[in-house]
Every structure is written in C-alpha cells, then in structure tokens.
Scaffold this motif. Structure first.
Motif, PDB file in Angstrom:
ATOM      1  N   GLY A   1     -36.636   6.643 -26.456  1.00  0.00           N
ATOM      2  CA  GLY A   1     -35.797   5.623 -26.043  1.00  0.00           C
ATOM      3  C   GLY A   1     -36.399   4.210 -25.766  1.00  0.00           C
ATOM      4  N   ILE A   2     -37.308   4.148 -25.203  1.00  0.00           N
ATOM      5  CA  ILE A   2     -37.978   2.980 -25.017  1.00  0.00           C
ATOM      6  C   ILE A   2     -38.398   2.294 -26.328  1.00  0.00           C
ATOM      7  CG2 ILE A   2     -40.259   2.180 -24.321  1.00  0.00           C
ATOM      8  CD1 ILE A   2     -40.377   4.041 -22.204  1.00  0.00           C
ATOM      9  N   ILE A   3     -38.905   2.929 -27.132  1.00  0.00           N
ATOM     10  CA  ILE A   3     -39.346   2.080 -28.735  1.00  0.00           C
ATOM     11  C   ILE A   3     -37.805   1.692 -29.266  1.00  0.00           C
ATOM     12  CG2 ILE A   3     -40.316   2.579 -30.650  1.00  0.00           C
ATOM     13  CD1 ILE A   3     -42.116   2.472 -28.443  1.00  0.00           C
ATOM     14  N   ARG A   4     -36.966   2.572 -29.459  1.00  0.00           N
ATOM     15  CA  ARG A   4     -35.594   2.338 -30.081  1.00  0.00           C
ATOM     16  C   ARG A   4     -34.842   1.139 -29.406  1.00  0.00           C
ATOM     17  NH1 ARG A   4     -33.903   8.709 -30.506  1.00  0.00           N
ATOM     18  NH2 ARG A   4     -35.198   9.453 -32.282  1.00  0.00           N
ATOM     19  N   ASN A   5     -34.828   1.227 -27.995  1.00  0.00           N
ATOM     20  CA  ASN A   5     -34.159   0.020 -27.451  1.00  0.00           C
ATOM     21  C   ASN A   5     -34.754  -1.161 -27.700  1.00  0.00           C
ATOM     22  OD1 ASN A   5     -32.302   1.846 -26.347  1.00  0.00           O
ATOM     23  ND2 ASN A   5     -33.241   2.390 -24.530  1.00  0.00           N
ATOM     24  N   ALA A   6     -36.065  -1.233 -27.945  1.00  0.00           N
ATOM     25  CA  ALA A   6     -36.887  -2.509 -28.128  1.00  0.00           C
ATOM     26  C   ALA A   6     -36.767  -3.001 -29.527  1.00  0.00           C
ATOM     27  CB  ALA A   6     -38.265  -2.352 -27.730  1.00  0.00           C
ATOM     28  N   ASN A   7     -35.982  -2.266 -30.384  1.00  0.00           N
ATOM     29  CA  ASN A   7     -35.805  -2.494 -31.805  1.00  0.00           C
ATOM     30  C   ASN A   7     -37.057  -2.773 -32.564  1.00  0.00           C
ATOM     31  OD1 ASN A   7     -32.845  -2.411 -31.637  1.00  0.00           O
ATOM     32  ND2 ASN A   7     -32.982  -4.539 -30.552  1.00  0.00           N
ATOM     33  N   VAL A   8     -38.203  -1.871 -32.256  1.00  0.00           N
ATOM     34  CA  VAL A   8     -39.502  -1.919 -32.757  1.00  0.00           C
ATOM     35  C   VAL A   8     -39.267  -1.699 -34.233  1.00  0.00           C
ATOM     36  CG1 VAL A   8     -42.024  -1.551 -32.804  1.00  0.00           C
ATOM     37  CG2 VAL A   8     -40.488  -1.534 -30.784  1.00  0.00           C
ATOM     38  N   ASN A   9     -39.745  -2.400 -35.161  1.00  0.00           N
ATOM     39  CA  ASN A   9     -39.734  -2.051 -36.742  1.00  0.00           C
ATOM     40  C   ASN A   9     -40.834  -1.206 -36.926  1.00  0.00           C
ATOM     41  OD1 ASN A   9     -39.582  -1.701 -39.089  1.00  0.00           O
ATOM     42  ND2 ASN A   9     -40.164  -3.736 -39.861  1.00  0.00           N
ATOM     43  N   THR A  10     -40.566   0.181 -37.078  1.00  0.00           N
ATOM     44  CA  THR A  10     -41.891   1.307 -37.005  1.00  0.00           C
ATOM     45  C   THR A  10     -41.848   1.636 -38.687  1.00  0.00           C
ATOM     46  OG1 THR A  10     -40.320   3.177 -36.447  1.00  0.00           O
ATOM     47  CG2 THR A  10     -41.862   1.897 -34.547  1.00  0.00           C
ATOM     48  N   SER A  11     -40.994   1.208 -39.307  1.00  0.00           N
ATOM     49  CA  SER A  11     -40.978   1.583 -40.949  1.00  0.00           C
ATOM     50  C   SER A  11     -42.258   1.419 -41.532  1.00  0.00           C
ATOM     51  CB  SER A  11     -39.932   0.832 -41.528  1.00  0.00           C
ATOM     52  OG  SER A  11     -38.642   0.983 -41.017  1.00  0.00           O
ATOM     53  N   LEU A  12     -42.597   2.374 -42.718  1.00  0.00           N
ATOM     54  CA  LEU A  12     -43.619   2.138 -43.392  1.00  0.00           C
ATOM     55  C   LEU A  12     -43.568   0.949 -44.284  1.00  0.00           C
ATOM     56  CD1 LEU A  12     -44.400   6.009 -44.334  1.00  0.00           C
ATOM     57  CD2 LEU A  12     -44.969   4.880 -42.300  1.00  0.00           C
ATOM     58  N   THR A  13     -44.567   0.447 -44.533  1.00  0.00           N
ATOM     59  CA  THR A  13     -44.668  -1.030 -45.324  1.00  0.00           C
ATOM     60  C   THR A  13     -44.589  -0.780 -46.624  1.00  0.00           C
ATOM     61  OG1 THR A  13     -47.053  -0.744 -45.386  1.00  0.00           O
ATOM     62  CG2 THR A  13     -46.004  -2.120 -43.616  1.00  0.00           C
ATOM     63  N   GLY A  14     -44.495   0.627 -47.197  1.00  0.00           N
ATOM     64  CA  GLY A  14     -44.301   0.833 -48.544  1.00  0.00           C
ATOM     65  C   GLY A  14     -45.438   2.081 -49.120  1.00  0.00           C
ATOM     66  N   VAL A  15     -45.645   2.135 -50.425  1.00  0.00           N
ATOM     67  CA  VAL A  15     -46.454   3.065 -51.206  1.00  0.00           C
ATOM     68  C   VAL A  15     -47.723   2.612 -50.482  1.00  0.00           C
ATOM     69  CG1 VAL A  15     -45.266   3.483 -52.950  1.00  0.00           C
ATOM     70  CG2 VAL A  15     -46.666   1.666 -53.126  1.00  0.00           C
ATOM     71  N   ILE A  16     -48.664   3.602 -50.826  1.00  0.00           N
ATOM     72  CA  ILE A  16     -50.102   3.298 -50.442  1.00  0.00           C
ATOM     73  C   ILE A  16     -50.596   2.228 -51.238  1.00  0.00           C
ATOM     74  CG2 ILE A  16     -50.599   5.777 -49.503  1.00  0.00           C
ATOM     75  CD1 ILE A  16     -52.274   6.142 -52.100  1.00  0.00           C
ATOM     76  N   TYR A  17     -51.763   1.707 -50.790  1.00  0.00           N
ATOM     77  CA  TYR A  17     -52.348   0.298 -51.405  1.00  0.00           C
ATOM     78  C   TYR A  17     -53.422   1.146 -52.303  1.00  0.00           C
ATOM     79  CZ  TYR A  17     -55.119  -3.841 -52.028  1.00  0.00           C
ATOM     80  OH  TYR A  17     -56.097  -4.779 -52.362  1.00  0.00           O
ATOM     81  N   ALA A  18     -53.305   1.364 -53.437  1.00  0.00           N
ATOM     82  CA  ALA A  18     -54.363   1.771 -54.353  1.00  0.00           C
ATOM     83  C   ALA A  18     -54.430   0.899 -55.635  1.00  0.00           C
ATOM     84  CB  ALA A  18     -53.788   3.152 -54.853  1.00  0.00           C
ATOM     85  N   GLY A  19     -53.863  -0.373 -55.655  1.00  0.00           N
ATOM     86  CA  GLY A  19     -54.401  -1.003 -56.837  1.00  0.00           C
ATOM     87  C   GLY A  19     -54.002  -0.432 -58.341  1.00  0.00           C
ATOM     88  N   GLU A  20     -54.626  -0.860 -59.304  1.00  0.00           N
ATOM     89  CA  GLU A  20     -54.111  -0.210 -60.623  1.00  0.00           C
ATOM     90  C   GLU A  20     -55.297   0.913 -61.034  1.00  0.00           C
ATOM     91  OE1 GLU A  20     -51.324  -1.153 -61.943  1.00  0.00           O
ATOM     92  OE2 GLU A  20     -50.964  -2.502 -60.479  1.00  0.00           O
ATOM     93  N   ASN A  21     -55.931   1.415 -60.272  1.00  0.00           N
ATOM     94  CA  ASN A  21     -57.053   2.380 -60.513  1.00  0.00           C
ATOM     95  C   ASN A  21     -56.276   3.820 -60.941  1.00  0.00           C
ATOM     96  OD1 ASN A  21     -59.678   0.909 -60.104  1.00  0.00           O
ATOM     97  ND2 ASN A  21     -58.577   0.614 -58.020  1.00  0.00           N
ATOM     98  N   ASN A  22     -56.952   4.037 -62.066  1.00  0.00           N
ATOM     99  CA  ASN A  22     -56.396   5.606 -62.735  1.00  0.00           C
ATOM    100  C   ASN A  22     -57.721   6.407 -61.896  1.00  0.00           C
ATOM    101  OD1 ASN A  22     -54.042   5.034 -63.917  1.00  0.00           O
ATOM    102  ND2 ASN A  22     -55.408   4.032 -65.826  1.00  0.00           N
ATOM    103  N   PHE A  23     -57.339   7.701 -61.867  1.00  0.00           N
ATOM    104  CA  PHE A  23     -58.373   8.634 -61.386  1.00  0.00           C
ATOM    105  C   PHE A  23     -58.384   9.705 -62.201  1.00  0.00           C
ATOM    106  CE2 PHE A  23     -60.667  11.358 -58.266  1.00  0.00           C
ATOM    107  CZ  PHE A  23     -61.383  10.215 -57.457  1.00  0.00           C
ATOM    108  N   ASP A  24     -59.393  10.046 -62.933  1.00  0.00           N
ATOM    109  CA  ASP A  24     -59.591  11.151 -63.940  1.00  0.00           C
ATOM    110  C   ASP A  24     -60.533  12.203 -63.168  1.00  0.00           C
ATOM    111  OD1 ASP A  24     -59.866  12.861 -65.700  1.00  0.00           O
ATOM    112  OD2 ASP A  24     -60.173  11.297 -67.467  1.00  0.00           O
ATOM    113  N   TRP A  25     -60.230  13.195 -62.694  1.00  0.00           N
ATOM    114  CA  TRP A  25     -61.273  14.371 -62.045  1.00  0.00           C
ATOM    115  C   TRP A  25     -61.935  14.931 -63.144  1.00  0.00           C
ATOM    116  CZ3 TRP A  25     -62.016  15.021 -57.301  1.00  0.00           C
ATOM    117  CH2 TRP A  25     -61.410  14.491 -56.207  1.00  0.00           C
TER     118      TRP A  25
END
Length: 567
Positions: free
Chosen positions: A309-333
């Motif tokens: 309630g404390i957080i919600r009443n303060a209208n804190v924006n806790t949303s994630l900023t989006g997909v993870i920061y990964a650049g354009e790298n491909n990963f080939d195991w």
C-alpha cells in the motif's frame, strides 16, 4: 599454469622511531603463525604513518620471525592493490583474502608439520568458514571484536563485545549430536570450555589476542580485580584456561607490552567498570536485528498489504524497463568447448537446460559492453559457470572469479586448467575484501545482500554491472549495507516494511500459485530500488527479465552502465 606454490602472507606494518607497530589483524595473524609453527613466508607491507587513519596500532616484536619488509610503493603482485590485508598469495593466479580465510589457510598449511592443529578448524573443518554477512559468529570474530581493538576509547564501561561474549559462554555449547555429551545422571548439557565447545579453535585464538591486548591497554590485564571478575566470570575462567596453555604463553612474546606493575595496580584499584546490557543469547544464533515474520514459512498477508500500500499510494513506477540489454550478439553453444559449459561443470542433468539459458542471458550483455583489456569480475562465482564462459569468449579480457567457498573455487580451477585459459585469476574472499579496479562486475543469483554488495562495488569503481538477483528474503542490514538502497525509497518506506517486501518477493513458486503474481510485484519493487540507487550515481540502468522467463523463478536482470561509458 605454474605449479610453484608461493604461499606468501602479506601483512601491514608501520615503523615509529625504532619500534614496529601494526593493526590488530597483523598481530592476530602473526600470533596464529607462531601458534601453528607455520613456515609460511611473511611479507610485511611497510605503510606510511597516515594521520587520517583513526584506528589504533599496537607494538609488535617481529624478531622471532623470518620476514621481508616491502615499502608501500614497491612493485609487487597485483593482489597488493586488489585485496585487503591480510591476504595470502598462493601463486600468480590465486589469492586468499580476509582475516578468517587467511588464518584458516595458515592452519591448513601447518597440518603436515603438526596434525594437532586440526582442532583449530573445528567440527567438519567449519570454524569461521561462513562469511560475515551470513554468520553472526564469523562477524563477531572477524569484524566486531576486531573493531573493538581498532577504535575503542578507555572509559568506565567495558565494550559491548565483551558483554556479548560473556553471554555466549553462558549458553548451551554447540556440539554435533549434543545428547551424546549430556551427563546421564544430572541430565545437564555441557558448558563451554572454549568458545566453540570442548576444544580450542581458531575463534579462541582471535578472541584471546583481542581481549589480552584490550585489557593490557587499559592497564588491568595482569591483575584482574574482583569487579572485573564479577562482571565477566565466564570470560575470566576461559581466559585463565587459555593463558595457561604452553603454546599460548610462548606466542605472547610477539607482543611488546609495557611492564609497569605499579601503574597496573593503581589503575586496577581506582576504577569501577560497568558492563553494557545485551541480549542473553548465543552468538551462534541468527542476528536478532534481522526481520523475522511470525510464521517461519510465509510473511503475514496483512504485513504485505500494508507494505504494498505504501508503494502503490506513492504511484512509484516499478515496471520493468523492457527486454534485457543484450546488444546484437548471437550465442552459439556449439562453438564453446565442453569443459566451459554447464555440462563440463558437472551440473545435474535436471538443471542443465535452465542453466544454459541463464548463462546465455548474462553473457550477452557482458560481451556487448566489454572492450579489449577490460577486467571482468564474476562475483560469487561458485564453480565458475559464468566466469569461465566469459573468459573463453573474451580472451583479451582478464576475468577474476571471486568466491569465498574454497571447494567451489577448486572445481573452477580444475576446469580452467583443462581449458588452458591464461586470462583467469581466482580470489578466495568475501566481497568486501576485494579492493581492485575493474570494468565490469557480474553475478548470477548472488543471494540477498550479496547482489547489493556487487552493485555497490561496481558503483564505487565506476564499473558496469550485470546482476541477476536471488533470495530477496535474505536482504537485511549488515555492516556494509542498509535498506532501502535509494534515497527515494528511504524517504518513502521504513526498514521493516521493506523487509516484508523482500520476504514476499521470494514467493514466486509457480504460475498456478496465488502468491506468485504478488511475489513478482515485490521483486519489481526491490529491484526498482536498486535501479534508482544506481541512477543516483549517473548510471543508465536496464531492468528486464531473462529469456525465457521459465529458466528461473528469480528471472530479473539488472544491467547498469556508468555515464562515462555511455556513447
């Protein structure tokens, strides 16, 4: 990798006129070396007298040791600037730092020469093995009582550490299968003979040296007056048992203490001392200051609702900023050798797929940010799953695997040896003992406080961080970290309400559990606090989820890039 075992301990030393003085950590280490009859090579780092340093230094007689004194600016190993003193350089690739870890290594190195020293490591060799952030006992021996000797002021009240140790000695002894030791006729649990039980341990050595020097500096060591004995009867009984030991008595020769019995007697008679009031509990117990929900499994819903309630009443924006920061790298195991993969790390089959996914998520942002010659630290590295892959993929970077568990680090060393990697170093120490400069810090599921220590280290060194947090319910104030982290959250929510959110954040069981949605909301709040703290220092912070989200319930990823590296 060279096989030569340098086995050198580096200690801090100062020279005043013709006498040597040293901080309490140096004295405890030398005392342990002498007690164990260790043949470890001693290298003193001779520092300059710095008036800004407020801690106390103590006279020291080093004539009975074989040693080398190095000037503070002399060209020596990288670890001199990377790890706090005392530390042990095992070889050019490996270092052990921190008081307890250093002392344990000294003891283990002396066992071939004197097997009796085995008892100093305690039951299952676990004496002072846990880090000070998670163990009240280790914190008492490595931080609290050491700090008493660093900063005490002589007054009529004895330090709180003595009061806590006295209470500890009055509690039931900690023994494996304690019922074997109970007197069957009296049905009485045995009392402490030494700090951890019936045999002397490394903890006894540390505490004894501190208490001996403390009382000597108060001029009441050699003659305990009745008032002191009444205040500390169990400590006095333990102390007398310790000092009567032949090996202990011989080790006291390294302490250059003044002999002024007239002053001692006069001071002993004229001063009346008091003892601080503390909780009557064992130091083995959990820290009483830590928040504990009434139910041992789940936090009360009423508490969670109030905190949310404390957080919600303060209208804190806790949303994630989006997909993870990964650049354009491909990963080939398929391009990565077997010994650098989780399979090569002997991970259970049931965990392999998820571990592959987790590692890929953390490797991508590291590869995107890293530049040639960067130093990358894998904090809380465990068996080295993340750090070893990074070292293989970025051969022009230096990678440090930092872990306080020797067994885990040894597994990593074996894998690095098989892969013939030459850009990896191993630091066996707690986070707070690592002092080196670096460019990127990363951690995968560093528990609770450890994640915040990693971020704090990175901010102090203006380094990027890539962290996947874990064990939100384990966040708690310690001697390095307080919560909330950001100034904004500190002005918004109190510590206890914040701890409730941490506990609730661990209730991310599965998609069908009614608590899971709430748990992820609490995770977002805690990690938003972490994001805001880093942004205070000019960081650009990305907060997203691992892909796929199912690879772990604790699937948040914080990527922080300092302003100096943002293009």
């Amino acid at each position: 990798m060279p096989s030569e075992n340098l086995n050198q301990v580096f200690l801090e030393l100062f020279q005043l006129s013709e006498a040597y003085v040293a901080p309490i950590e140096t004295i405890v280490t030398l005392f342990t070396i002498k007690y164990c009859d260790s043949d470890i090579k001693i290298k003193f780092i001779k520092g300059n007298s710095d008036q800004s340093r407020k801690e106390k230094f103590y006279n020291l007689d080093i004539s009975s040791f074989r040693y080398e004194i190095l000037e503070e600016n002399s060209p020596i190993q990288d670890t001199r600037n990377s790890c706090a003193l005392p530390h042990i350089v095992v070889n050019e690739f490996s270092c052990i730092a921190g008081l307890c870890a250093t002392l344990r290594q000294i003891v283990k190195g002396s066992l071939k020469k004197n097997a009796e020293n085995q008892c100093l490591l305690g039951f299952k060799k676990s004496c002072l093995l846990a880090c000070s952030e998670t163990s009240v006992w280790t914190k008492f021996c490595e931080v609290d009582i050491i700090s008493t000797l660093k900063f005490f002021d002589i007054n009529d009240e004895l330090p709180i550490t003595l009061a806590r140790f006295e209470c500890h000695m009055s509690q039931p002894v900690r023994l494996h299968n304690i019922y074997k030791y109970i007197n069957k006729n009296e049905k009485k649990i045995p009392e402490h003979i030494y700090a951890e039980g019936s045999t002397i341990s490394l903890a006894d050595i540390i505490i004894f040296v501190c208490i001996y020097i403390f009382f000597d500096n108060m001029n009441i060591m050699r003659i305990w007056n009745e008032g002191i004995i009444k205040l500390l009867p169990l400590t006095y009984k333990w102390y007398m048992r310790m000092i009567q030991g032949e090996r202990i008595f011989e080790c006291l020769t390294i302490l250059s203490l003044e002999e002024d019995n007239e002053k001692v007697i006069k001071s002993d008679i004229t001063r009346n001392y008091t003892l601080p009031v503390v909780q009557n509990q064992s130091l083995y117990k959990s820290d009483p200051k830590r928040y504990k929900p009434r139910n041992r499994i789940f936090t009360r819903q009423e508490d969670i609702d109030n905190s949310l309630g404390i957080i919600r009443n303060a209208n804190v924006n806790t949303s994630l900023t989006g997909v993870i920061y990964a650049g354009e790298n491909n990963f080939d195991w398929s391009l990565i050798p077997f010994d650098a993969t989780p399979e090569g790390g002997a991970l259970p089959i049931s965990r392999l797929k998820r571990k592959f996914e987790q590692l890929e998520n953390l490797c991508k942002p590291v590869i995107s940010i890293a530049k040639d010659n960067d130093i990358i630290v894998d904090f809380c590295s465990g068996g080295g799953h993340l750090g070893i892959i990074i070292a293989y993929l970025l051969p022009r970077c230096k990678v440090i695997l930092l872990e306080n568990k020797e067994e885990s680090l040894n597994k990593a060393k074996e894998r690095v040896k098989k892969l013939k990697l030459t850009n990896v170093k191993f630091y066996q120490c707690n986070l707070d003992y690592f002092k080196g400069n670096f460019n990127i810090g990363t951690s995968l599921h560093a528990c609770g406080v450890a994640t915040d220590l990693v971020i704090q280290h990175c901010i102090r060194k203006n380094a990027a961080f890539i962290c996947c947090p874990c064990c939100y319910g384990s966040v708690h104030d310690c001697h390095h970290i307080t919560y909330p982290r950001s100034d904004f959250f500190k002005s918004l929510i109190d510590n206890r309400s914040y701890m409730v959110l941490g506990h609730a954040a661990d209730q991310t069981h599965d998609v069908n559990n009614v608590k899971t949605k709430q748990g992820y909301e609490c995770m977002e709040i805690i990690d938003t606090d972490r994001r805001l703290q880093a942004e205070q220092f000019g960081y650009e912070v990305h907060l997203g989820k691992l892909v796929p989200e199912s690879c772990t319930p604790k699937n948040h990823l914080l990527v922080g890039i300092p302003s100096s590296t943002i293009l």
